[in-house]
Write an enzyme that holds these catalytic residues in place. Structure first.
Site, mmCIF file in Angstrom:
data_model
loop_
_atom_site.group_PDB
_atom_site.id
_atom_site.type_symbol
_atom_site.label_atom_id
_atom_site.label_comp_id
_atom_site.label_asym_id
_atom_site.label_seq_id
_atom_site.Cartn_x
_atom_site.Cartn_y
_atom_site.Cartn_z
ATOM 1 N N THR A 17 0.851 -1.190 0.000
ATOM 2 C CA THR A 17 0.000 0.000 0.000
ATOM 3 C C THR A 17 0.880 1.232 0.000
ATOM 4 O O THR A 17 1.986 1.213 0.545
ATOM 5 C CB THR A 17 -0.949 0.046 1.221
ATOM 6 N N GLU A 49 -3.432 -1.823 -11.732
ATOM 7 C CA GLU A 49 -4.755 -2.084 -11.159
ATOM 8 C C GLU A 49 -5.728 -2.381 -12.295
ATOM 9 O O GLU A 49 -5.880 -1.573 -13.205
ATOM 10 C CB GLU A 49 -5.220 -0.865 -10.347
ATOM 11 N N ASP A 81 -8.268 -3.532 -1.007
ATOM 12 C CA ASP A 81 -8.940 -2.589 -1.881
ATOM 13 C C ASP A 81 -10.210 -2.177 -1.169
ATOM 14 O O ASP A 81 -10.917 -3.007 -0.605
ATOM 15 C CB ASP A 81 -9.239 -3.201 -3.258
ATOM 16 N N SER A 82 -10.464 -0.886 -1.163
ATOM 17 C CA SER A 82 -11.601 -0.408 -0.372
ATOM 18 C C SER A 82 -12.237 0.786 -1.055
ATOM 19 O O SER A 82 -11.712 1.305 -2.045
ATOM 20 C CB SER A 82 -11.129 -0.027 1.033
ATOM 21 N N ASP A 168 -12.702 10.313 5.590
ATOM 22 C CA ASP A 168 -12.990 10.323 7.031
ATOM 23 C C ASP A 168 -13.574 11.650 7.537
ATOM 24 O O ASP A 168 -14.424 11.631 8.435
ATOM 25 C CB ASP A 168 -11.741 9.938 7.838
ATOM 26 N N LYS A 206 -12.086 5.009 15.683
ATOM 27 C CA LYS A 206 -12.450 4.583 14.324
ATOM 28 C C LYS A 206 -12.346 3.052 14.198
ATOM 29 O O LYS A 206 -13.191 2.407 13.572
ATOM 30 C CB LYS A 206 -11.527 5.256 13.286
HETATM 31 P P1 IMP Z 1 -7.768 1.967 -2.886
HETATM 32 O O1 IMP Z 1 -8.209 0.820 -2.008
HETATM 33 O O2 IMP Z 1 -6.315 2.227 -2.786
HETATM 34 O O3 IMP Z 1 -8.293 1.848 -4.273
HETATM 35 O O4 IMP Z 1 -8.376 3.303 -2.286
HETATM 36 C C1 IMP Z 1 -9.544 3.330 -1.588
HETATM 37 C C2 IMP Z 1 -9.993 4.772 -1.391
HETATM 38 O O5 IMP Z 1 -11.242 4.711 -0.678
HETATM 39 C C3 IMP Z 1 -9.065 5.594 -0.524
HETATM 40 O O6 IMP Z 1 -8.131 6.302 -1.263
HETATM 41 C C4 IMP Z 1 -10.029 6.525 0.178
HETATM 42 O O7 IMP Z 1 -10.308 7.607 -0.681
HETATM 43 C C5 IMP Z 1 -11.286 5.662 0.332
HETATM 44 N N1 IMP Z 1 -11.252 4.954 1.633
HETATM 45 C C6 IMP Z 1 -11.159 3.612 1.854
HETATM 46 N N2 IMP Z 1 -11.120 3.362 3.162
HETATM 47 C C7 IMP Z 1 -11.163 4.543 3.763
HETATM 48 C C8 IMP Z 1 -11.117 4.905 5.140
HETATM 49 O O8 IMP Z 1 -10.998 4.099 6.073
HETATM 50 N N3 IMP Z 1 -11.175 6.228 5.376
HETATM 51 C C9 IMP Z 1 -11.297 7.158 4.399
HETATM 52 N N4 IMP Z 1 -11.324 6.880 3.106
HETATM 53 C C10 IMP Z 1 -11.263 5.561 2.793
#
Ligand code: IMP
Length: 224
Positions: A17, A49, A81-82, A168, A206
């Site tokens: 990451t 990606e 991934d989120s 957040d 959190k």
């Molecule tokens: P990726 O998983 O790197 O594609 O990015 C996920 C994106 O989702 C992050 O850059 C944030 O913009 C958002 N995100 C995911 N989890 C969180 C969190 O716990 N707090 C705030 N934003 C989040």
């Protein structure tokens, strides 16, 4: 294996990451379990990606690519991934959360939802319902394990800044009941940020609600 290694204090999990917020949250979760979470840094452009509307597909693809960058081929490696899924926008920004954050940011999201306001606080939470979702994929040296986590909540009308990252400052989680499960919008529970967004609370607060913690717990439960 991860669990066997977990008994000693030196078990290292490489986390692919570039997001310091994700790294800190994973370190907070794993440290008491005896795991050392190290950031796996790869050359720029080394991980591609895939275009997909599935967090899981993206996480699996990145994990497969990450394995080639491990210091030792049988080390453990993890990716996540989120994203933020807003109900009134049919799940947008979802898998595009990172790009949307870098372009329009929290302020842009607040503008997109500006018409969704109600005098009734419960209705307000329902109109502005959203959830964070995370998929964590771990290679434990022999097999792949997937953890899923969700944190339901709603979007605030203004930013609360100071802690966290990404969305957040505008994301307020639903209260949790005695079992740590989310309550319906408007119901008060023993675990609550009292309407304050994650940006206005400490990391350990959190963590009690977090999609990331839930995904990591789900993942750890499945270890052989
Ligand atoms: P990726 O998983 O790197 O594609 O990015 C996920 C994106 O989702 C992050 O850059 C944030 O913009 C958002 N995100 C995911 N989890 C969180 C969190 O716990 N707090 C705030 N934003 C989040």
């Amino acid at each position: 294996m991860l669990r066997e290694a977990g008994r000693c204090m030196e078990a290292t999990v490489w986390f692919l990451t570039s997001n310091q917020g994700k790294l800190e949250e994973a370190q907070l979760h794993f440290a008491p379990l005896g795991y050392n979470i190290e950031q796996l840094v790869v050359p720029e452009g080394a991980i591609v990606e895939p275009q997909s509307d599935s967090l899981e597909e993206i996480a699996i693809s990145k994990l497969e690519q990450a394995k080639a960058h491990l210091p030792n081929s049988n080390d453990m490696v993890m990716v996540e991934d989120s994203g933020l899924f807003i109900s009134a926008l049919d799940g947008f920004p979802g898998v595009y959360s990172s790009y949307v954050y870098e372009t329009i940011g929290c302020q842009g999201i607040l503008r997109l939802l500006a018409h969704l306001e109600s005098e009734d606080p419960v209705q307000q939470k329902k109109l502005r319902a959203a959830s964070y979702r995370a998929v964590t994929a771990l290679w434990d040296g022999t097999s792949m394990i997937i953890g899923l986590g969700e944190c339901p909540g709603s979007l605030a009308s203004e930013k609360h800044e100071g802690h966290g990252f990404g969305y957040d400052p505008v994301f307020v989680p639903l209260d949790l009941n005695d079992e740590g499960q989310p309550l319906p919008a408007g119901e008060l529970g023993p675990t609550s940020t009292h309407g304050v967004a994650f940006g206005g609370v400490e990391l350990d607060v959190k963590h009690r609600f977090s999609h990331r913690r839930r995904a990591l717990e789900h993942l750890l439960e499945q270890l052989p």
